[in-house]
Structures are given as structure tokens and as C-alpha cells.
Design a protein around this motif. Structure first.
Motif, PDB file in Angstrom:
ATOM      1  N   ASP A 185       0.814  -1.215   0.000  1.00  0.00           N
ATOM      2  CA  ASP A 185       0.000   0.000   0.000  1.00  0.00           C
ATOM      3  C   ASP A 185       0.852   1.272   0.000  1.00  0.00           C
ATOM      4  N   LEU A 186       2.170   1.125  -0.083  1.00  0.00           N
ATOM      5  CA  LEU A 186       3.075   2.272  -0.070  1.00  0.00           C
ATOM      6  C   LEU A 186       4.079   2.154  -1.208  1.00  0.00           C
ATOM      7  N   GLU A 187       4.663   3.302  -1.607  1.00  0.00           N
ATOM      8  CA  GLU A 187       5.797   3.244  -2.529  1.00  0.00           C
ATOM      9  C   GLU A 187       6.992   2.636  -1.801  1.00  0.00           C
ATOM     10  N   PRO A 188       7.799   1.814  -2.441  1.00  0.00           N
ATOM     11  CA  PRO A 188       7.778   1.405  -3.852  1.00  0.00           C
ATOM     12  C   PRO A 188       6.914   0.177  -4.120  1.00  0.00           C
ATOM     13  N   GLY A 189       6.290  -0.401  -3.068  1.00  0.00           N
ATOM     14  CA  GLY A 189       5.502  -1.606  -3.256  1.00  0.00           C
ATOM     15  C   GLY A 189       4.289  -1.422  -4.145  1.00  0.00           C
ATOM     16  N   LEU A 190       3.843  -0.172  -4.316  1.00  0.00           N
ATOM     17  CA  LEU A 190       2.710   0.115  -5.190  1.00  0.00           C
ATOM     18  C   LEU A 190       3.080  -0.025  -6.669  1.00  0.00           C
ATOM     19  N   ARG A 191       4.369   0.044  -6.973  1.00  0.00           N
ATOM     20  CA  ARG A 191       4.817  -0.018  -8.367  1.00  0.00           C
ATOM     21  C   ARG A 191       4.779  -1.458  -8.878  1.00  0.00           C
ATOM     22  N   GLU A 192       4.061  -1.664  -9.974  1.00  0.00           N
ATOM     23  CA  GLU A 192       3.987  -2.995 -10.560  1.00  0.00           C
ATOM     24  C   GLU A 192       5.375  -3.475 -10.977  1.00  0.00           C
ATOM     25  N   GLY A 193       5.745  -4.648 -10.520  1.00  0.00           N
ATOM     26  CA  GLY A 193       7.031  -5.230 -10.884  1.00  0.00           C
ATOM     27  C   GLY A 193       8.078  -5.146  -9.794  1.00  0.00           C
ATOM     28  N   PHE A 194       7.950  -4.199  -8.849  1.00  0.00           N
ATOM     29  CA  PHE A 194       9.006  -4.035  -7.843  1.00  0.00           C
ATOM     30  C   PHE A 194       9.114  -5.257  -6.932  1.00  0.00           C
ATOM     31  N   ILE A 195       7.981  -5.731  -6.415  1.00  0.00           N
ATOM     32  CA  ILE A 195       8.017  -6.885  -5.515  1.00  0.00           C
ATOM     33  C   ILE A 195       8.553  -8.111  -6.249  1.00  0.00           C
ATOM     34  N   GLU A 196       8.100  -8.309  -7.484  1.00  0.00           N
ATOM     35  CA  GLU A 196       8.577  -9.450  -8.267  1.00  0.00           C
ATOM     36  C   GLU A 196      10.081  -9.358  -8.476  1.00  0.00           C
ATOM     37  N   GLY A 197      10.562  -8.154  -8.775  1.00  0.00           N
ATOM     38  CA  GLY A 197      11.995  -7.959  -8.959  1.00  0.00           C
ATOM     39  C   GLY A 197      12.786  -8.300  -7.713  1.00  0.00           C
ATOM     40  N   MET A 198      12.279  -7.897  -6.560  1.00  0.00           N
ATOM     41  CA  MET A 198      12.974  -8.190  -5.310  1.00  0.00           C
ATOM     42  C   MET A 198      13.025  -9.691  -5.046  1.00  0.00           C
ATOM     43  N   LYS A 199      11.967 -10.401  -5.419  1.00  0.00           N
ATOM     44  CA  LYS A 199      11.952 -11.847  -5.190  1.00  0.00           C
ATOM     45  C   LYS A 199      13.016 -12.560  -6.020  1.00  0.00           C
ATOM     46  N   TYR A 200      13.277 -12.060  -7.225  1.00  0.00           N
ATOM     47  CA  TYR A 200      14.318 -12.658  -8.056  1.00  0.00           C
ATOM     48  C   TYR A 200      15.720 -12.195  -7.645  1.00  0.00           C
ATOM     49  N   LEU A 201      15.809 -11.111  -6.876  1.00  0.00           N
ATOM     50  CA  LEU A 201      17.109 -10.577  -6.464  1.00  0.00           C
ATOM     51  C   LEU A 201      17.630 -11.234  -5.179  1.00  0.00           C
ATOM     52  N   VAL A 202      16.761 -11.934  -4.463  1.00  0.00           N
ATOM     53  CA  VAL A 202      17.158 -12.579  -3.213  1.00  0.00           C
ATOM     54  C   VAL A 202      17.789 -13.938  -3.519  1.00  0.00           C
ATOM     55  N   ASN A 203      19.049 -14.080  -3.164  1.00  0.00           N
ATOM     56  CA  ASN A 203      19.778 -15.332  -3.398  1.00  0.00           C
ATOM     57  C   ASN A 203      19.603 -16.242  -2.188  1.00  0.00           C
ATOM     58  N   ARG A 204      18.616 -17.110  -2.255  1.00  0.00           N
ATOM     59  CA  ARG A 204      18.263 -17.955  -1.116  1.00  0.00           C
ATOM     60  C   ARG A 204      19.382 -18.923  -0.723  1.00  0.00           C
ATOM     61  N   GLU A 205      20.053 -19.501  -1.694  1.00  0.00           N
ATOM     62  CA  GLU A 205      21.133 -20.437  -1.384  1.00  0.00           C
ATOM     63  C   GLU A 205      22.293 -19.742  -0.690  1.00  0.00           C
ATOM     64  N   ALA A 206      22.613 -18.524  -1.127  1.00  0.00           N
ATOM     65  CA  ALA A 206      23.693 -17.764  -0.483  1.00  0.00           C
ATOM     66  C   ALA A 206      23.318 -17.418   0.951  1.00  0.00           C
ATOM     67  N   ILE A 207      22.040 -17.090   1.165  1.00  0.00           N
ATOM     68  CA  ILE A 207      21.578 -16.772   2.516  1.00  0.00           C
ATOM     69  C   ILE A 207      21.675 -18.014   3.402  1.00  0.00           C
ATOM     70  N   GLN A 208      21.257 -19.156   2.881  1.00  0.00           N
ATOM     71  CA  GLN A 208      21.329 -20.395   3.664  1.00  0.00           C
ATOM     72  C   GLN A 208      22.776 -20.741   4.023  1.00  0.00           C
ATOM     73  N   LYS A 209      23.667 -20.666   3.039  1.00  0.00           N
ATOM     74  CA  LYS A 209      25.041 -21.120   3.240  1.00  0.00           C
ATOM     75  C   LYS A 209      25.918 -20.082   3.927  1.00  0.00           C
ATOM     76  N   SER A 210      25.801 -18.818   3.512  1.00  0.00           N
ATOM     77  CA  SER A 210      26.709 -17.790   4.019  1.00  0.00           C
ATOM     78  C   SER A 210      26.192 -17.107   5.282  1.00  0.00           C
ATOM     79  N   VAL A 211      24.921 -16.708   5.245  1.00  0.00           N
ATOM     80  CA  VAL A 211      24.367 -15.974   6.385  1.00  0.00           C
ATOM     81  C   VAL A 211      24.103 -16.922   7.555  1.00  0.00           C
ATOM     82  N   PHE A 212      23.507 -18.088   7.265  1.00  0.00           N
ATOM     83  CA  PHE A 212      23.122 -19.005   8.341  1.00  0.00           C
ATOM     84  C   PHE A 212      24.061 -20.205   8.463  1.00  0.00           C
ATOM     85  N   ARG A 213      25.134 -20.221   7.693  1.00  0.00           N
ATOM     86  CA  ARG A 213      26.147 -21.276   7.777  1.00  0.00           C
ATOM     87  C   ARG A 213      25.531 -22.672   7.719  1.00  0.00           C
TER      88      ARG A 213
END
Length: 539
Positions: free
Chosen positions: A306-334
Motif C-alpha cells: 500500500d506504499l511506494e515502492p511496493g505500489l509499483r507494478e514489478g518491484f516486488i517481483e523484482g525483489m523476489k528474483y534478487l534474493v539469493n536464497r542459497e547464499a543466505i542459507q550457506k553464508s548468512v546461516f552457515r
């Protein structure tokens, strides 16, 4: 003594061996006695090992500890209905009791309730235990239960489980030890729901929560919101002599390294929720141990729709593709995490939908969607804090990935103090940290229904809301599972919450502290550790 074989050696005989160990019998003497009784050397050795372990695990009464959580604020409360931080949950578990609780296997057990029964999952009868005393000496009755549950329906109270409690359309006293609850629609989860920390039972008419007048294992001696609490053992606890500590002090040390250093120096005996980075400090330290629980805790990146930038079509989808889940699992959470698929029901839950594929890390797709949103190159703040486990490390990874495609993500690192009241749920792009909940209904009602009190991305869907009610009343498990699977897909595809991993919670403890075990409600033994742990003077 009766001659025994390995097949008819009894629990009574085990107890006798344990008693002989406590009296000082040597291993040689015990083996000689066992063989004389017809027990072979190999089996006798196994029996002795088991008995020795049992003696070592025997609880010891007495002593005091200091324990540190990771989150607290001046809004800390002893009102179970308003509890929201881990420090609140720990204190509520010490000072109060629930009608039911979840054991280590996730099975619902009775606590203040003696029994809970129903014929149709809509009308329920709760029989209460007799002779349970509040800390002020008064006896708990059905009036206290009715008052406690009805408070959640009062909008003025501000209960965190108001949306869940609304299904209780009638809460009445049948007699001093019997309560009837009628639901708006059938819900077979009610006994499990009543095991939530918010549904603690308080004394009828209580409005002052400067101290806690509960039935719990400990009595509140000191409570300073945002600072500390001191609890002393309740001599009249209805469970009897099952509480081992004389007292304990609880407070928060938000910084992970500082929390671990306090444990290593002996200043505290429990350092709750230690992140993977800080675990390196514990390697090779014989004076400490760890307790690992994987039960659905997660840190998520929230984008308000309900707020910028989440109101912009495509922003949330872009963020989902930008999150590297494997790197977070291995590097952040060891490695101490399981990859998530952007919905809150973890693989530890029987209703988890394994067919939802996590979004693949794809910077080029992310760039396409950022261009579509018109935000590529525009500075977008992401609010992170040590208050939300490992959120700063996660934010830095996402920021780095964004910089490689021309997306300018600015990490705003804010203090832990005040994070939950000032930034969580409010900032356009921010992190949350959600503790485990035992059922999808609870998770969805708290976080994703249109009236959810913690609707982190302001997700609204009439279809989702109606499916939530339908699943709640479905007694057919196959139908219920099918509905929950579709709801998880809706969250993963439509909500603005990115859940990259389900975190294994690690509590670091002194090697002298015994009795801590995993619990499906989260770390610190589902926040109820104080009632069950003891200090081993021989460690």
C-alpha cells in the motif's frame, strides 16, 4: 534378588542400579552383580551406560541463573494478550499457565485444563484442574478462564490474537471447574490454539500488569520494562516439586557478539538465538553447549503493497528474483537453515506445500521487473536491524546483488531498541522475524488475513479470507490440506513478504545448564525453559 535375563530385566531393576551408582558402587562391582544375575557382559555394559546417563541427567534443585534474549523494549509487558517479543513470551511462560501446551513432539497436552472435549468441533467443554492457586493465594476457577479468554475479544485491550479469538462466539461458565466455548464455525485446532502464549490464564478482573498474578512456576519479584525481570520459584505450584531453579533473571542483550561474550565470561548461562556469525566464537569452547531447534522461525523481507515502492507494478517481483536464497542459507546461516519458498508454513509442519518452488536467483529477471516498475537506478531504502535475526547480513547481500544490475538499494541500519515499535510493520521495505506457530490457521490469521494484526505487507484478498474460514472448519484432512496448499501458493505469488529461509534457532548455554530441549513453539524450549532446566553442580 530374582534372577533376570536380558529379556526380562525390568524398570525396577534399572532404578536399583541407578540407586547403587548414586551410593558409590563401582562399575566393576555392578558388572559382577549383573553377571551373577544372568546378564551377559555386553548387555550389562549397555545397562550400566544407560543407568549412568540417567544419573547424570537427574535434575538438581537450587541455584539461580541469568539468561539473555535478543529483543526487548520499553513496551515489554506482563499482559499475555499484548505479548509480542521473545522477552514477553519467556516471562509469560514463567508467571502464567495455559489451558494446554505443546510437548517436545508437538502433541497437545493438558495444563490448566483437565480435559477438553467436543462432539462437533464447534461446541467445546473444558474441565479445569482443581486446587490450582494464583500467586496471591486465591483458587483458579472458571471465572478466571472466562475473563482471560473474553479479554481477547475486547478491541480496547489490543490483544495480539484478537483475530484468532473472534471465532469464539460464546465463552461461558457452566460451574466452577467447567467452561463452555462455542465457535462461529467448527475448528478442530482449538486445543492447539489455546497453547499459544497469548492465551495464558490471568485472574478475573486483572487490569494492572505491573506485576504478574498468575498460576505459573515462578513469581515475579522485579519487572522493569526494557531492562530486566527477576523471578523466584513458586512454592505452591500446582505441578508439585517439578521446578528446579530457585530464581532466574531475564533481560535482553541485542548484540549477538555481546550476548555470546557474556556467556563465555560466565555472566549469563543462556544466550538465546545466537546467529551463525557469532557461532564461530563458540567453537572449541568446552564451557558452553548449543541447543538447536528447526521449527519454522524465519526472518523475512517485507514490502508494503500500500506504499511506494511496493505500489509499483514489478518491484516486488523484482525483489523476489534478487534474493539469493542459497547464499543466505550457506553464508548468512552457515547451513543452519532450510531454503524457504516465500510462505510461512515450514517443512516441519504437516501442511507444508512442497510443490511451491522457491524463486530462483535471477538478476536479469530482477532487472527486467525493476525497469518495468520505473525504479531501476532510484534509491530505495531497506530498513534492517540486529533486532531481526541476521537481517543486516541479508540486506547487504541483496544490496550487493542490486548494485550489479544498477538497482540502488540503500541499507538503513537502525538500532534494536525501538525497532519493533517504530519500523516493523511501518517502513515501506523492512525486515521482520516471526516465531514458530503450530498451525497454518494461526500463521495465516496473524499475518495474512485482511484483518491480521501483523499483516506485514498489507496483503488483502477476499478469496484468501474465505478460504481461511473454510479450511478451519474442514474435518476432512485431505480437503483441509488441499485448501492450505492453495493458500500457501497465493501468499508466495501475491503477498509482499519474501521468506528466503526457515532458520534453525540456536540457543547457546552454559555446559552446567541441563534439561533444555527443542520445542515446536521455538527456541528456549518454546520460551518456557525456566520451568524445566537445572544447574548440574558436577559439570
Amino acid at each position: 534378588m530374582t534372577k533376570n535375563t536380558p529379556n526380562n530385566w525390568t524398570g525396577r531393576d534399572d532404578a536399583m542400579v541407578e540407586n547403587m551408582i548414586r551410593r558409590g558402587a563401582s562399575r566393576r562391582e555392578l558388572l559382577k552383580m549383573l553377571m551373577a544375575s544372568g546378564v551377559g557382559m555386553a548387555v550389562g555394559g549397555s545397562l550400566l551406560t544407560r543407568a549412568t546417563q540417567a544419573v547424570a541427567a537427574t535434575p538438581v534443585f537450587g541455584g539461580s541463573i541469568k539468561a539473555a534474549g535478543w529483543s526487548s523494549s520499553t513496551a515489554d509487558t506482563l499482559d499475555p494478550a499484548k505479548a509480542s517479543l521473545s522477552t514477553d513470551y519467556v516471562r509469560c511462560c514463567s508467571f502464567y499457565n495455559r489451558l494446554t501446551f505443546l510437548d517436545e513432539a508437538g502433541v497437545t497436552q493438558m495444563e490448566l485444563a483437565d480435559s477438553i472435549s467436543t462432539d462437533d468441533a464447534q461446541t467445546w467443554e473444558i474441565k479445569l484442574k482443581s486446587d490450582v492457586l494464583f500467586h496471591d493465594g486465591s483458587t483458579m476457577t472458571a471465572d478466571d478462564v472466562v475473563y482471560s479468554l473474553k479479554r481477547h475479544l475486547d478491541e480496547a485491550v489490543g490483544s495480539k490474537v484478537n483475530s484468532i479469538a473472534k471465532q469464539m462466539t460464546e465463552i461461558t461458565k457452566l460451574d466452577d471447574t467447567t467452561v463452555k466455548i462455542v465457535l462461529a464455525a467448527p475448528n478442530a485446532d482449538l486445543p492447539t490454539i489455546l497453547a499459544l502464549h497469548h492465551f495464558m490464564i490471568i485472574k478475573d478482573g486483572t487490569t494492572d500488569f505491573s506485576k504478574a498474578n498468575g498460576t505459573g512456576a515462578f513469581i515475579c519479584e522485579v519487572f522493569e520494562p526494557g531492562v530486566r525481570s527477576v523471578a523466584v520459584r513458586n512454592p505452591n505450584y500446582f505441578k508439585g516439586a517439578t521446578v528446579y531453579l530457585d530464581s532466574y533473571e531475564y533481560f535482553a542483550i541485542p548484540d549477538n557478539n555481546a550476548r555470546v561474550n557474556a556467556l563465555l565470561s560466565g555472566d549469563i548461562q543462556v544466550a538465546a538465538s545466537v546467529n551463525a556469525r557469532s557461532l564461530r566464537m563458540l567453537e572449541g569452547q568446552s564451557s558452553v553447549a548449543t541447543s538447536i531447534t528447526t521449527s519454522g522461525n524465519y526472518t523475512n523481507l517485507n514490502i508494503r503493497k500500500d506504499l511506494e515502492p511496493g505500489l509499483r507494478e514489478g518491484f516486488i517481483e523484482g525483489m523476489k528474483y534478487l534474493v539469493n536464497r542459497e547464499a543466505i542459507q550457506k553464508s548468512v546461516f552457515r547451513g543452519l537453515a532450510e531454503i524457504g519458498n516465500d510462505q510461512p508454513v515450514s517443512a516441519a509442519n504437516k501442511y507444508h506445500n512442497p510443490n511451491i518452488a522457491p524463486k530462483a536467483y535471477d538478476p536479469e529477471k530482477a532487472k527486467f521487473y525493476f525497469e518495468k516498475s520505473g525504479l531501476l537506478g532510484t534509491e530505495v531504502p531497506i530498513v534492517a536491524s540486529d533486532a531481526a535475526t541476521s537481517s543486516i547480513d541479508m540486506a547487504m547481500l541483496v544490496q550487493q546483488a542490486g548494485s550489479e544490475i544498477g538497482m540502488n538499494l540503500k541499507v538503513d541500519r537502525v538500532p534494536s531498541d525501538g525497532y519493533w515499535s517504530n519500523y516493523w510493520l511501518s517502513a515501506p521495505v523492512h525486515f521482520g522475524n516471526i516465531n514458530p506457530r503450530p498451525t497454518p490457521d494461526i500463521l495465516f490469521s496473524l499475518l495474512y488475513s485482511s484483518d491480521a494484526p501483523w499483516n506485514e505487507s498489507q496483503y488483502k484478498s477476499e478469496k484468501f479470507d474465505s478460504m481461511l474460514v473454510e479450511a478451519r472448519g474442514a474435518l476432512d484432512e485431505d480437503k483441509r490440506t488441499s485448501i492450505y496448499w492453495e493458500m500457501q501458493e497465493m501468499i508466495a505469488n501475491e503477498a509482499g513478504t519474501i521468506i528466503p529461509a526457515y532458520i534453525s534457532n540456536v540457543d547457546a548455554i552454559s555446559s552446567k545448564l541441563k534439561g533444555l530441549a527443542p520445542n515446536p513453539l521455538g527456541g528456549q524450549m518454546g520460551y518456557a525453559f525456566a520451568e524445566y532446566v537445572w544447574l548440574d553442580s558436577t559439570a
